[in-house]
Scaffold this motif. Sequence first.
Motif, PDB file in Angstrom:
ATOM      1  N   ARG A 147       0.679  -0.992   0.004  1.00  0.00           N
ATOM      2  CA  ARG A 147      -0.323  -0.184  -0.469  1.00  0.00           C
ATOM      3  C   ARG A 147       0.930   1.051  -0.313  1.00  0.00           C
ATOM      4  NH1 ARG A 147      -5.414   0.910   1.882  1.00  0.00           N
ATOM      5  NH2 ARG A 147      -4.443   2.117   3.429  1.00  0.00           N
ATOM      6  N   ALA A 148       0.771   2.318  -0.928  1.00  0.00           N
ATOM      7  CA  ALA A 148       1.258   3.527  -0.880  1.00  0.00           C
ATOM      8  C   ALA A 148       0.137   4.060  -1.228  1.00  0.00           C
ATOM      9  CB  ALA A 148       2.154   3.255  -2.170  1.00  0.00           C
ATOM     10  N   PRO A 149       0.928   5.780  -0.273  1.00  0.00           N
ATOM     11  CA  PRO A 149       0.140   6.699  -0.860  1.00  0.00           C
ATOM     12  C   PRO A 149       0.190   7.082  -2.507  1.00  0.00           C
ATOM     13  CG  PRO A 149       1.505   7.756   0.591  1.00  0.00           C
ATOM     14  CD  PRO A 149       2.157   5.805   0.192  1.00  0.00           C
ATOM     15  N   LEU A 150      -1.166   7.750  -2.978  1.00  0.00           N
ATOM     16  CA  LEU A 150      -1.387   7.652  -4.173  1.00  0.00           C
ATOM     17  C   LEU A 150      -0.946   9.602  -4.761  1.00  0.00           C
ATOM     18  CD1 LEU A 150      -2.685   6.945  -7.055  1.00  0.00           C
ATOM     19  CD2 LEU A 150      -4.417   7.626  -6.288  1.00  0.00           C
ATOM     20  N   ASP A 151       0.008   9.693  -5.651  1.00  0.00           N
ATOM     21  CA  ASP A 151       0.381  10.851  -6.643  1.00  0.00           C
ATOM     22  C   ASP A 151      -0.214  11.400  -7.326  1.00  0.00           C
ATOM     23  OD1 ASP A 151       2.500  13.507  -6.081  1.00  0.00           O
ATOM     24  OD2 ASP A 151       3.530  12.437  -6.999  1.00  0.00           O
TER      25      ASP A 151
END
Length: 153
Positions: A121-125
């Motif tokens: 999971r990663a922050p969406l840029d």
Amino acid sequence: MSRRPASRERDDRGQVTLLIIGFASILLMAIVMVIDASAAYLQRQGLDNLADGAALYGADLGSAGIYEQGLDDQRLLQQEEAVRAAVREYLARAGAGASYPGIDVAVRVDPVGRSVTVRLRAPLDLPLTIPGSPSRPMVGASSTAAVTVVAGD
């Protein structure tokens, strides 16, 4: 003779300007949504690729029991620490931290199914933001892999 009273013509000036402004704002919002949706899709595809590679690498390097038990027609057992180390190594080599700042990694080894699952999971840029949209959207991906021995003829 009856006379009709002189009708007053309506002044329609300014109505077209409001329509143009309204349509332009709707078009602009649609463009922003398409750009953001495309960026989100590409980032999720990148995470999918990372999760696939990490799961395969972890399942391959985390396999155990070959020398103690010999080869059979089942999936190989997985050593949890070896799997976790292999997944960390793969993500570091792939530059996952630089490509996805703030990435969250979860590794699960299933002893019954003899498989490895990697969840990322990663922050969406997003390049553009729509007013009212989430301030910190997240994107995620997961992949499961196992190593199965196939006997040759």
